[in-house]
Structures are given as C-alpha cells and as structure tokens.
Design a protein around this motif. Structure first.
Motif, PDB file in Angstrom:
ATOM      1  N   THR A  80       0.820  -1.198   0.000  1.00  0.00           N
ATOM      2  CA  THR A  80       0.000   0.000   0.000  1.00  0.00           C
ATOM      3  C   THR A  80       0.859   1.253   0.000  1.00  0.00           C
ATOM      4  O   THR A  80       1.986   1.259   0.497  1.00  0.00           O
ATOM      5  CB  THR A  80      -0.941   0.014   1.223  1.00  0.00           C
ATOM      6  OG1 THR A  80      -0.167   0.094   2.430  1.00  0.00           O
ATOM      7  CG2 THR A  80      -1.789  -1.256   1.259  1.00  0.00           C
ATOM      8  N   ASN A  81       0.287   2.305  -0.553  1.00  0.00           N
ATOM      9  CA  ASN A  81       0.948   3.604  -0.620  1.00  0.00           C
ATOM     10  C   ASN A  81      -0.128   4.656  -0.399  1.00  0.00           C
ATOM     11  O   ASN A  81      -0.740   5.140  -1.345  1.00  0.00           O
ATOM     12  CB  ASN A  81       1.630   3.783  -1.978  1.00  0.00           C
ATOM     13  CG  ASN A  81       2.366   5.121  -2.085  1.00  0.00           C
ATOM     14  OD1 ASN A  81       2.669   5.756  -1.082  1.00  0.00           O
ATOM     15  ND2 ASN A  81       2.642   5.546  -3.316  1.00  0.00           N
ATOM     16  N   GLY A  82      -0.393   4.950   0.869  1.00  0.00           N
ATOM     17  CA  GLY A  82      -1.501   5.841   1.181  1.00  0.00           C
ATOM     18  C   GLY A  82      -2.825   5.175   0.842  1.00  0.00           C
ATOM     19  O   GLY A  82      -3.133   4.091   1.347  1.00  0.00           O
ATOM     20  N   ASP A  83      -3.587   5.799  -0.032  1.00  0.00           N
ATOM     21  CA  ASP A  83      -4.873   5.250  -0.465  1.00  0.00           C
ATOM     22  C   ASP A  83      -4.754   4.458  -1.759  1.00  0.00           C
ATOM     23  O   ASP A  83      -5.759   4.225  -2.445  1.00  0.00           O
ATOM     24  CB  ASP A  83      -5.900   6.378  -0.647  1.00  0.00           C
ATOM     25  CG  ASP A  83      -6.415   6.889   0.689  1.00  0.00           C
ATOM     26  OD1 ASP A  83      -6.513   6.073   1.627  1.00  0.00           O
ATOM     27  OD2 ASP A  83      -6.712   8.093   0.794  1.00  0.00           O
ATOM     28  N   ARG A  84      -3.557   4.022  -2.090  1.00  0.00           N
ATOM     29  CA  ARG A  84      -3.351   3.197  -3.284  1.00  0.00           C
ATOM     30  C   ARG A  84      -2.811   1.833  -2.890  1.00  0.00           C
ATOM     31  O   ARG A  84      -2.113   1.687  -1.890  1.00  0.00           O
ATOM     32  CB  ARG A  84      -2.377   3.873  -4.255  1.00  0.00           C
ATOM     33  CG  ARG A  84      -2.841   5.221  -4.787  1.00  0.00           C
ATOM     34  CD  ARG A  84      -1.941   5.697  -5.917  1.00  0.00           C
ATOM     35  NE  ARG A  84      -0.560   5.878  -5.446  1.00  0.00           N
ATOM     36  CZ  ARG A  84       0.487   6.049  -6.262  1.00  0.00           C
ATOM     37  NH1 ARG A  84       0.309   6.040  -7.580  1.00  0.00           N
ATOM     38  NH2 ARG A  84       1.689   6.219  -5.764  1.00  0.00           N
ATOM     39  N   ILE A  85      -3.124   0.848  -3.711  1.00  0.00           N
ATOM     40  CA  ILE A  85      -2.626  -0.508  -3.503  1.00  0.00           C
ATOM     41  C   ILE A  85      -2.036  -1.013  -4.810  1.00  0.00           C
ATOM     42  O   ILE A  85      -2.511  -0.669  -5.904  1.00  0.00           O
ATOM     43  CB  ILE A  85      -3.754  -1.451  -3.023  1.00  0.00           C
ATOM     44  CG1 ILE A  85      -3.197  -2.816  -2.589  1.00  0.00           C
ATOM     45  CG2 ILE A  85      -4.839  -1.607  -4.088  1.00  0.00           C
ATOM     46  CD1 ILE A  85      -4.225  -3.711  -1.925  1.00  0.00           C
ATOM     47  N   LEU A  86      -1.003  -1.824  -4.716  1.00  0.00           N
ATOM     48  CA  LEU A  86      -0.356  -2.402  -5.891  1.00  0.00           C
ATOM     49  C   LEU A  86      -1.086  -3.679  -6.293  1.00  0.00           C
ATOM     50  O   LEU A  86      -1.213  -4.601  -5.492  1.00  0.00           O
ATOM     51  CB  LEU A  86       1.106  -2.715  -5.577  1.00  0.00           C
ATOM     52  CG  LEU A  86       1.919  -3.395  -6.682  1.00  0.00           C
ATOM     53  CD1 LEU A  86       2.109  -2.451  -7.863  1.00  0.00           C
ATOM     54  CD2 LEU A  86       3.268  -3.858  -6.145  1.00  0.00           C
ATOM     55  N   MET A  87      -1.560  -3.736  -7.525  1.00  0.00           N
ATOM     56  CA  MET A  87      -2.217  -4.941  -8.025  1.00  0.00           C
ATOM     57  C   MET A  87      -1.542  -5.389  -9.317  1.00  0.00           C
ATOM     58  O   MET A  87      -0.992  -4.584 -10.073  1.00  0.00           O
ATOM     59  CB  MET A  87      -3.708  -4.713  -8.237  1.00  0.00           C
ATOM     60  CG  MET A  87      -4.435  -4.369  -6.949  1.00  0.00           C
ATOM     61  SD  MET A  87      -6.221  -4.696  -6.994  1.00  0.00           S
ATOM     62  CE  MET A  87      -6.745  -3.629  -8.321  1.00  0.00           C
ATOM     63  N   THR A  88      -1.570  -6.685  -9.551  1.00  0.00           N
ATOM     64  CA  THR A  88      -0.843  -7.275 -10.666  1.00  0.00           C
ATOM     65  C   THR A  88      -1.717  -8.271 -11.428  1.00  0.00           C
ATOM     66  O   THR A  88      -2.754  -8.714 -10.934  1.00  0.00           O
ATOM     67  CB  THR A  88       0.410  -8.016 -10.158  1.00  0.00           C
ATOM     68  OG1 THR A  88      -0.010  -9.125  -9.342  1.00  0.00           O
ATOM     69  CG2 THR A  88       1.303  -7.104  -9.339  1.00  0.00           C
ATOM     70  N   LYS A  89      -1.255  -8.607 -12.614  1.00  0.00           N
ATOM     71  CA  LYS A  89      -1.839  -9.705 -13.385  1.00  0.00           C
ATOM     72  C   LYS A  89      -0.722 -10.655 -13.789  1.00  0.00           C
ATOM     73  O   LYS A  89       0.358 -10.217 -14.224  1.00  0.00           O
ATOM     74  CB  LYS A  89      -2.548  -9.193 -14.641  1.00  0.00           C
ATOM     75  CG  LYS A  89      -3.897  -8.553 -14.376  1.00  0.00           C
ATOM     76  CD  LYS A  89      -4.609  -8.212 -15.695  1.00  0.00           C
ATOM     77  CE  LYS A  89      -5.978  -7.613 -15.442  1.00  0.00           C
ATOM     78  NZ  LYS A  89      -6.680  -7.305 -16.707  1.00  0.00           N
TER      79      LYS A  89
END
Length: 207
Positions: A80-89
């Motif tokens: 997470t980075n504040g109100d963001r999250i890392l998502m992948t495919k």
C-alpha cells in the motif's frame, strides 16, 4: 459410479457452484489424493509405502521412513501507498483478473524476507512496516498462504518482471473491483483495503 462424474476444480470455482466450505473440502480431498498418489513408494529404499495407523502419514515397512503431507508456505502481499494498492496480473496463466504480489517461501527465509524479496523481484519496489493479516490453505498447489500488508518504502516507480507479470499498477481504493468469486485470500485482502479495513500497524510495529 452412477450419479457421480469428474469435474475440474477450476471449472467448479469459475462457475461458483456450492458453498465456500464445499469448495475447500473438494480442494483438500484433491490435495490428499495427489499426495497419496505421489508417495506410493519410499524415496529412501524404494519399497511400497503403507498408510500410518495413528496419524496422516505414509510409512515405509522396510526402513521405517515416514512421509507427511506436503505443505508449501507462500505469501500474499498487499503493498500500500496511502490510499493506493499495488495490483498485478500474471502472465501466461489464463487468469484475467487482478491479484496481489505472491510467491513461495524459500529455504532459510522468514515470511518477512519472502515479502521483501517477492515484491522486489516482481515490481522493483521496496517495502516497510510488514504486518501479518491472516492465512488460508490453498490445496490446489499444496500451499499454506500467509497474507501480509506492507507500506511502500521510497520510490513508487514500478519496474515489472515481464516474465512473471503482464501488468502491475497502483489503484485507488475506489478503483478496486475484486475477483469474480469470494474464495481467495487475495480477493479478501483487496476488498479489505478497498473498504478501509486493513490493519494499519503503525511505524515501529511492522518488520
């Protein structure tokens, strides 16, 4: 047998048939059946193995070598980075929906070491404040998944491993749609973040 037929687990999952506990019962049965099939003979002396009478094990009657079900620890990582999250495919796995960074624990590693390594290998990012969320058995690949949240440490520029992933990006909470079913720990962790319910930990409490 009349009234029964074989089905692929992926098809059962994709079609959303049955309750969650029924799906995991089927997955566990599949894991055990594969374990019995792969351990018919002793890896030490080659004799035919027998089922243990006291616990779930296979025992060699010749040399006494015991074999227990194979369980491979792995991590699911929500960066997470504040109100963001890392998502992948994933690349070349036939899975079209988003997931989180994941990987198996290697010999000599802690879960926290695996979190740092997998994030770095797949996305080139460094993380801090690693905090445990919960676990889930995932018998399709003999996994025991351990879910972790962690915070970005430093630059947010993604350097994606193109052999492992087809996509990696930051998503705002409101952009998260989740996966098509509610079976996986990955999906639960993404939706938990979307709804603002992720464990915060706090600086100094993580790893």
């Amino acid at each position: 047998m009349d009234g029964y037929h074989y089905e692929r687990l992926h098809r059962i999952r994709a079609e959303g048939r049955g309750e969650k506990y029924q799906y995991f019962a089927a997955v566990t049965a599949y894991q055990l059946a594969r374990w019995y099939d792969h351990n018919r003979f002793c890896g030490h002396c080659g004799s035919r193995m027998e089922m243990g009478s006291r616990e779930r094990e296979m025992i060699c009657p010749n040399c006494g070598n015991p074999v227990y079900p194979k369980i491979m620890p792995a991590v699911i990582v929500a960066v997470t980075n504040g109100d963001r999250i890392l998502m992948t495919k994933y690349r070349n796995r036939g899975i079209g929906y988003y997931a989180l960074v994941a990987g198996f624990v290697e010999i000599g590693e802690t879960f926290e070491d695996t979190v740092r390594r997998e994030v770095m290998e797949e996305t080139g990012l460094t993380v801090k404040n690693i905090r445990y969320y919960k676990s889930q058995p995932w018998g399709i690949a003999d996994d025991l998944l351990a879910g972790f949240y962690c915070d970005l440490d430093g630059d947010d520029a993604i350097r994606m491993d193109e052999e492992e992933l087809s996509e990696a990006a930051w998503f705002e909470r409101g952009q998260i749609e989740g996966q098509p079913d509610h079976l996986s720990l990955t999906n639960e962790m993404m939706l938990t973040f979307r709804d603002g319910r992720e464990p915060s930990g706090g600086e100094g409490r993580g790893f």
